[in-house]
Write a protein that holds these residues in place. Structure first.
Motif, short mmCIF file in Angstrom:
data_model
loop_
_atom_site.label_atom_id
_atom_site.label_comp_id
_atom_site.label_asym_id
_atom_site.label_seq_id
_atom_site.Cartn_x
_atom_site.Cartn_y
_atom_site.Cartn_z
N ASP A 195 0.67 -1.26 -0.02
CA ASP A 195 0.13 0.09 -0.02
C ASP A 195 0.91 1.44 0.21
O ASP A 195 0.42 1.90 -0.60
N VAL A 196 1.91 1.32 1.06
CA VAL A 196 2.72 2.53 1.12
C VAL A 196 3.71 2.55 0.11
O VAL A 196 3.99 3.72 -0.51
N GLU A 197 4.55 1.31 0.12
CA GLU A 197 5.95 1.54 -0.94
C GLU A 197 5.47 1.03 -2.19
O GLU A 197 6.57 1.33 -2.99
N GLU A 198 4.29 0.48 -2.29
CA GLU A 198 4.13 0.05 -3.74
C GLU A 198 5.12 -0.94 -4.51
O GLU A 198 5.07 -1.12 -5.81
N ILE A 199 5.13 -1.77 -3.42
CA ILE A 199 6.21 -2.91 -3.79
C ILE A 199 5.26 -4.01 -4.31
O ILE A 199 4.29 -4.35 -3.66
N THR A 200 5.28 -4.56 -5.48
CA THR A 200 4.81 -5.67 -5.73
C THR A 200 4.80 -7.01 -4.80
O THR A 200 5.96 -7.40 -4.69
N ILE A 201 3.67 -7.47 -4.30
CA ILE A 201 3.99 -8.69 -3.58
C ILE A 201 3.33 -9.85 -4.01
O ILE A 201 2.06 -9.86 -4.90
N ILE A 202 4.02 -11.19 -4.05
CA ILE A 202 3.51 -12.37 -4.27
C ILE A 202 3.60 -13.22 -3.28
O ILE A 202 4.56 -13.65 -2.76
N LEU A 203 2.16 -13.65 -2.57
CA LEU A 203 2.25 -14.26 -1.36
C LEU A 203 1.98 -15.62 -1.62
O LEU A 203 0.91 -16.06 -2.30
N ILE A 204 2.86 -16.74 -1.54
CA ILE A 204 2.52 -17.96 -1.63
C ILE A 204 2.12 -18.45 -0.33
O ILE A 204 2.59 -18.47 0.70
N THR A 205 0.77 -19.06 -0.15
CA THR A 205 0.18 -19.55 0.84
C THR A 205 -0.72 -20.82 0.82
O THR A 205 -1.09 -21.06 -0.22
N HIS A 206 -1.16 -21.42 2.04
CA HIS A 206 -2.17 -22.22 2.01
C HIS A 206 -3.29 -21.97 2.83
O HIS A 206 -4.33 -22.60 3.51
N TYR A 207 -3.30 -20.54 3.55
CA TYR A 207 -4.13 -20.13 4.57
C TYR A 207 -5.12 -19.16 3.76
O TYR A 207 -4.78 -18.23 3.38
N MET A 208 -6.21 -19.52 3.64
CA MET A 208 -7.16 -18.77 3.07
C MET A 208 -7.29 -17.51 3.52
O MET A 208 -7.55 -16.46 2.59
N GLU A 209 -7.48 -17.36 4.91
CA GLU A 209 -7.57 -15.84 5.28
C GLU A 209 -6.65 -14.94 4.90
O GLU A 209 -6.82 -13.72 5.23
N GLU A 210 -5.49 -15.30 4.47
CA GLU A 210 -4.34 -14.51 4.15
C GLU A 210 -4.60 -13.77 2.83
O GLU A 210 -3.97 -12.72 2.52
N ILE A 211 -5.71 -14.39 2.01
CA ILE A 211 -5.53 -14.00 0.67
C ILE A 211 -6.85 -12.73 0.50
O ILE A 211 -6.83 -12.08 -0.64
N ILE A 212 -7.19 -12.39 1.58
CA ILE A 212 -8.31 -11.55 1.52
C ILE A 212 -8.19 -10.15 0.86
O ILE A 212 -8.73 -9.54 0.16
N HIS A 213 -6.96 -9.71 1.25
CA HIS A 213 -6.32 -8.22 0.83
C HIS A 213 -5.82 -8.42 -0.53
O HIS A 213 -5.29 -7.28 -0.78
N ALA A 214 -5.65 -9.42 -1.20
CA ALA A 214 -5.05 -9.62 -2.42
C ALA A 214 -5.84 -9.02 -3.65
O ALA A 214 -7.05 -9.11 -3.27
N ASN A 215 -5.11 -8.45 -4.63
CA ASN A 215 -6.15 -8.01 -5.80
C ASN A 215 -6.27 -9.23 -6.94
O ASN A 215 -7.02 -8.95 -7.72
N LYS A 216 -5.44 -10.04 -6.52
CA LYS A 216 -5.44 -11.07 -7.64
C LYS A 216 -5.02 -12.68 -6.91
O LYS A 216 -4.16 -12.57 -6.38
N VAL A 217 -5.69 -13.56 -7.25
CA VAL A 217 -5.77 -14.71 -6.66
C VAL A 217 -5.37 -15.89 -7.73
O VAL A 217 -6.36 -15.90 -8.55
#
Length: 283
Positions: A195-217
């Motif tokens: 949000d602040v630094e505008e760094i692209t984030i790629i989050l690899i996870t199997h926890y569903m609740e962690e993906i809520i704030h992603a803009n693409k899944v």
């Protein structure tokens, strides 16, 4: 071209016996096509063995395609001369922070990466300060990493990557070894960087609740992209997610069951607050 782009990406693990003979081949990635734009927050979801960590290692050029291609900020990862630039532009944070922290003091550990890049000393300390502040760990800069909690250690690992000024950070199941508080700390830090630094984030996870704030899944299964969309679109497909052996957040599952019972709540409920508001409107 996006900051990360794959075209028909495939990768095979070759198993060999003690004499070096091929025993078998496992196709871990199969015809992957992704396009990640600068500033995206992308979540890659999947059960163990789905191929998501293998994909992460391709983005950082730890692994190279068996077929197809992947570009990081326009650079082909298969070309050896691009390796240095790719590792600078796409930083990697692994599951276990203890495997990534090497310094005896937090600020020394964070400064290790830029020092290896040949960054001048004055700028190194400026980067260390800004990176630790970005993840909320500046007050711990003089601490030994051994004195930190799991979530704090993982935030230090992220700060070490930020200090190298990457355009993209790949978080490969960064919360898998953490307790719920540590998981929240790490995800909060990742969201702030996006949000602040505008760094692209790629989050690899199997926890569903962690993906809520992603803009693409992207949901992976057997080396393929089985589903893609926004979190709301993905959470609207509860039965498909269950068929892929993925847990669904309790609030999403409850909303799904209410819909089946005739309660007019919308599909793809993401939070408890959304469900409460929907029920208020219904009643």
């Amino acid at each position: 071209m996006g900051i990360i782009e794959t075209r028909n990406l495939a990768f095979e693990y070759i198993r060999r016996d003690e004499e070096g003979n091929v025993e078998g081949i496992t196709r871990a990635l199969d015809d992957i096509n992704l396009d990640v734009k600068p500033g995206d927050f992308v979540a890659v979801l999947g059960h163990n063995g789905s191929g998501k960590s293998t994909l992460a290692k391709h983005i950082n050029a730890i692994l190279y395609p068996t077929e197809g291609a992947i570009w990081v900020d326009g650079k082909d990862t298969a070309k050896e001369e691009n390796l240095w630039d790719i590792r600078q532009r796409a930083g990697m944070v692994f599951q276990n922070p203890d495997n990534q922290i090497i310094g005896q003091v937090v600020e020394e550990d964070v400064g290790f990466g830029p020092e290896n890049l040949g960054v001048p000393t004055k700028e190194i300390w400026e980067r260390v300060e800004e990176s630790l502040k970005a993840v909320g760990m500046y007050e711990f800069r003089k601490y030994s990493p051994n004195k930190l909690s799991g979530g704090q250690k993982q935030r230090v690992s992220i700060a070490g990557v930020i200090a190298m000024h990457p355009k993209c950070i790949i978080l490969d199941e960064p919360t898998a070894m953490l307790d719920p508080n540590g998981r929240r700390e790490v995800i909060r830090a990742a969201r702030a960087l996006n949000d602040v630094e505008e760094i692209t984030i790629i989050l690899i996870t199997h926890y569903m609740e962690e993906i809520i704030h992603a803009n693409k899944v992207f949901v992976m299964d057997k080396g393929k992209v089985a589903m893609e969309g926004t979190p709301r679109e993905i959470f609207s497909r509860v039965e498909e997610l269950k068929s892929l052996r993925l847990d669904v957040p309790q609030v999403t599952l409850l909303a799904h069951e209410l819909r089946k019972s005739g309660v007019a709540v919308p599909e793809g409920i993401l939070t408890r607050e959304e469900l409460v508001e929907s029920l208020k409107a219904f009643y």
